[in-house]
Write an enzyme that holds these catalytic residues in place. Structure first.
Site, mmCIF file in Angstrom:
data_model
loop_
_atom_site.group_PDB
_atom_site.id
_atom_site.type_symbol
_atom_site.label_atom_id
_atom_site.label_comp_id
_atom_site.label_asym_id
_atom_site.label_seq_id
_atom_site.Cartn_x
_atom_site.Cartn_y
_atom_site.Cartn_z
ATOM 1 N N GLU A 1 50.634 59.419 93.017
ATOM 2 C CA GLU A 1 52.323 59.239 93.070
ATOM 3 C C GLU A 1 52.764 60.420 93.385
ATOM 4 O OE1 GLU A 1 50.592 57.799 90.561
ATOM 5 O OE2 GLU A 1 50.733 55.703 90.613
ATOM 6 N N GLY B 1 59.783 75.046 92.695
ATOM 7 C CA GLY B 1 58.580 75.746 92.556
ATOM 8 C C GLY B 1 57.155 74.999 91.684
ATOM 9 N N HIS C 1 64.213 83.953 89.419
ATOM 10 C CA HIS C 1 63.061 83.524 88.925
ATOM 11 C C HIS C 1 62.768 84.505 87.738
ATOM 12 C CE1 HIS C 1 58.304 83.189 89.269
ATOM 13 N NE2 HIS C 1 58.887 82.504 88.241
ATOM 14 N N HIS D 1 54.671 52.427 91.004
ATOM 15 C CA HIS D 1 54.249 51.536 90.014
ATOM 16 C C HIS D 1 54.881 51.540 88.652
ATOM 17 C CE1 HIS D 1 52.143 48.203 88.113
ATOM 18 N NE2 HIS D 1 51.603 48.914 87.510
ATOM 19 N N GLY E 1 50.945 48.488 92.434
ATOM 20 C CA GLY E 1 50.296 47.993 91.376
ATOM 21 C C GLY E 1 50.816 46.392 91.175
ATOM 22 N N SER E 2 50.719 45.659 90.203
ATOM 23 C CA SER E 2 50.718 44.410 90.310
ATOM 24 C C SER E 2 52.275 44.043 90.436
ATOM 25 C CB SER E 2 50.435 43.704 89.009
ATOM 26 O OG SER E 2 50.773 44.526 87.899
ATOM 27 N N GLU F 1 54.340 45.594 92.110
ATOM 28 C CA GLU F 1 54.910 45.765 93.268
ATOM 29 C C GLU F 1 54.441 44.876 94.222
ATOM 30 O OE1 GLU F 1 53.750 48.223 91.449
ATOM 31 O OE2 GLU F 1 55.583 48.615 90.655
HETATM 32 N N1 TZD Z 1 51.978 73.498 87.448
HETATM 33 C C1 TZD Z 1 53.096 73.216 88.364
HETATM 34 C C2 TZD Z 1 53.177 71.846 88.713
HETATM 35 N N2 TZD Z 1 53.672 74.020 88.735
HETATM 36 C C3 TZD Z 1 53.770 75.386 88.925
HETATM 37 N N3 TZD Z 1 54.488 76.259 89.529
HETATM 38 C C4 TZD Z 1 52.681 75.836 87.872
HETATM 39 C C5 TZD Z 1 51.896 74.903 87.126
HETATM 40 C C6 TZD Z 1 52.570 77.396 87.377
HETATM 41 N N4 TZD Z 1 51.991 78.176 88.418
HETATM 42 C C7 TZD Z 1 52.894 78.879 89.295
HETATM 43 O O1 TZD Z 1 54.061 78.824 89.421
HETATM 44 S S1 TZD Z 1 51.972 79.740 90.529
HETATM 45 C C8 TZD Z 1 50.686 79.151 89.919
HETATM 46 C C9 TZD Z 1 50.751 78.350 89.035
HETATM 47 C C10 TZD Z 1 49.706 77.506 87.997
HETATM 48 C C11 TZD Z 1 49.301 79.629 90.346
HETATM 49 C C12 TZD Z 1 49.179 79.292 91.876
HETATM 50 O O2 TZD Z 1 47.865 79.642 92.207
HETATM 51 P P1 TZD Z 1 47.402 79.483 93.773
HETATM 52 O O3 TZD Z 1 48.100 80.771 94.515
HETATM 53 O O4 TZD Z 1 45.831 79.605 93.845
HETATM 54 O O5 TZD Z 1 47.922 78.167 94.253
HETATM 55 P P2 TZD Z 1 48.231 82.292 94.368
HETATM 56 O O6 TZD Z 1 48.424 82.777 95.589
HETATM 57 O O7 TZD Z 1 46.497 82.662 93.960
HETATM 58 O O8 TZD Z 1 48.995 82.484 93.244
#
Ligand code: TZD
Ligand code: CA
Length: 540
Positions: free
Chosen positions: A47, A404, A281, A70, A25-26, A28
């Site tokens: 990003e 995750g 988890h 940025h 951006g500007s 940087e």
């Molecule tokens: N947003 C972000 C940034 N991270 C997350 N982990 C989620 C939402 C929640 N989330 C999961 O933890 S797994 C998942 C979501 C939305 C579904 C992923 O779907 P996919 O894979 O199609 O990539 P599967 O194998 O169908 O689960």
């Protein structure tokens, strides 16, 4: 005269940094002006892509990576990816441009308000230097802070008029500096550990991502063989710390308290290397450990050591401790555990599906991909079948988002591939996950980074459908993602793509992708599958 900018590039070179991942951006532009010809700038269109790409690169090289973002908006967009980098101890230096000091009191457009607070708590350290002359000191400090254990992301906000300022001549001394962490276990502590391991009746090892990060997989093999001990992989693991076809290998532990404890039943000593105890988890009521089991963890991160709810911990250099133990623990004479049975090749059984399953996909990939292929996984619902079917034999063969946070997989694969030009990177990406960082395709095309993107298209957030069952909640909206044409998206961003809906088409597409030096996307329609009941899926 030497400018702050010139000295900064010299400091970066001295730390082995000649790649910059960013979106400018500007604020940087003055840092990037007259960009040195021995540096390479990797433009990401978002990003989150820049940070995850740098994360993959830093993890695969083991050296700090530089990201240029940025101001506040760019930093904000990168923060989901910073969450993963923080958990995986990735040494990242995030350099964000700040508005000019000349207007700092009147908050012009693109001021980063409270810049040092913004990225916390996802960075180890953050600073905005008080004067231009402090910038080289801050860059030096950022580079060392990112690398020192526990390594991790750091953040620096620099007003754009600082780059042209003259350096304090005394800052030249920064170029020479060496800063090393020499912390290792003292002889007495090591003796205690050797004694505990050799006196245990039925010890078990649990290995985390940091074992792979410190290139100690071979040492873990030596120790496991001396002990005749089974080896589990820590839950929610971000890297593969042990060869998956070794007889001692037991697979990733489930990420629930009761299931994890059940898997370790019968062991009197659980020794954890390079992983938090534990990154759970799904919540399951239960005891942390099986009856009569003791636990001891060796980790680089004092936070991980201190917050564990159970067991003893040593904070130190995981590689040095593994090396000492592999040497000093006497051979027990205990036979190696019986190897896990290889899962039956799905081609050999009648599956009765008219759509590919993850098992079929992984069998084909495992057959066709080079033995030292590197996998980046972001297909949460098929993670356990991936661990069962892909052979991960070499150091640095597997990467997964450590917090995750989705959006890691596609760009991290690019960073890993840039860092590992002699190996092929195969990114296994869910059709939901692919959309968080889809613009990584453009960067792959422009820089000709030959990643193979396998999009597992089950038209759903499969892992969330499974988690809804775990939580016993019904009628949840927003769990399906139909109607996405990844072949068209790939072509739109300049990446060659194929739709592979049969075994033969998948084989053919994989062969085409691996024969080429360009990136390729393969869209594979797959069955919606539930992870196994032990829940070794790792993110939601
Ligand atoms: N947003 C972000 C940034 N991270 C997350 N982990 C989620 C939402 C929640 N989330 C999961 O933890 S797994 C998942 C979501 C939305 C579904 C992923 O779907 P996919 O894979 O199609 O990539 P599967 O194998 O169908 O689960
Ligand atoms: Ca999906």
């Amino acid at each position: 005269m030497t400018s702050v900018r010139d000295l900064t590039y010299r400091l970066l070179r001295r730390h082995g940094i000649t790649a910059v991942f960013g979106n400018p951006g500007s604020n940087e532009l003055p840092f990037l002006s007259e960009f040195p010809s021995d540096f390479r700038y990797y433009l990401a269109l978002h990003e989150g892509v820049a940070v995850a790409m740098a994360d993959g690169y830093a993890q695969a090289t083991g050296r700090p990576a530089l990201i240029n973002l940025h101001s506040a908006a760019g930093t904000g967009n990168g923060m989901g990816a910073l969450a993963n980098a923080f958990n995986s101890h990735s040494p990242l230096v995030v350099l964000a441009g700040q508005q000019t000091r000349a207007m700092s009191g009147i908050e012009p457009l693109l001021t980063n308000l409270d810049a040092t607070v913004l990225p916390r708590p996802l960075v180890k350290w953050s600073q905005e230097p008080a004067t231009a002359r402090d910038v080289p000191l801050a860059i030096n400090r950022a580079l060392h802070m990112a690398s020192l254990p526990p390594s991790g992301p750091v953040f620096l906000s620099v007003p754009y008029d600082d780059w042209a300022a003259e350096v304090d001549p005394r800052s030249e001394g920064l170029i020479e500096r060496q800063v090393r962490s020499v912390a290792s276990l003292d002889a007495a502590s090591l003796d205690v550990l050797v004694k505990r391991l050799s006196e245990a009746e039925n010890p078990v090892l649990v290995l985390g991502a940091d074992v792979d990060a410190c290139k100690a997989n071979g040492l873990a093999v030596q120790l496991a063989e001396k002990l005749g001990a089974p080896v589990w992989i820590a839950p929610s693991v971000g890297r593969c710390p042990f060869p998956t076809s070794h007889p001692c290998f037991r697979g990733p532990l489930a990420a629930g308290i009761a299931s994890l404890s059940a898997a370790l039943a019968g062991h009197d000593l659980i020794v954890v290397f390079g992983a938090p105890v534990f990154r759970y988890h799904q919540y399951e009521e239960g005891n942390f450990l099986p009856d009569n089991a003791k636990l001891v963890a060796i980790v680089a991160d004092p936070q991980e050591a201190a917050r564990a709810p159970i067991g003893d911990a040593y904070v130190g250099d995981v590689r040095a401790v593994l090396e000492a133990l592999a040497e000093q623990v006497p051979r027990t004479g205990r036979p190696l555990p019986t190897p896990l049975p290889r899962p039956m090749r799905v081609a050999e059984v009648s599956d009765g599906h008219d759509m590919l399953t993850s098992e079929i996909v992984f069998d084909i990939v495992d057959e066709i991909a080079p033995a030292d292929a590197i996998y980046v996984n972001e297909a949460p619902s098929v993670t356990s079948s991936l661990w069962e079917r892909l052979r991960l034999e070499h150091q640095g063969s597997y990467y997964f988002a450590s917090a995750g946070g989705l959006g890691f997989g596609m760009p991290a694969a690019l960073g890993v591939q840039i860092a590992s030009p002699s190996r092929r990177v195969i990114a296994i990406i869910g059709d939901g996950s692919a959309n968080y960082s889809i613009t990584a395709l453009w960067t792959a095309a422009q820089y000709q980074i030959p990643v193979v993107f396998l999009i597992m298209k089950n038209r759903s957030y499969g892992a969330l459908r499974w988690f809804a069952k775990v939580l016993k909640v019904d009628n949840v909206p927003g769990l399906d993602v139909p109607g996405i044409d990844f072949v068209a998206l790939a072509k739109g961003y300049g990446v060659h793509a194929a739709h592979a809906d049969t075994r033969d088409r998948l084989k053919q597409a994989m062969l085409t992708a691996l024969a080429s030096n360009a990136p390729m996307l393969i869209e594979v329609p797959t069955m919606l599958e539930a992870p196994p009941a032990n829940g070794s899926t790792t993110s939601t």
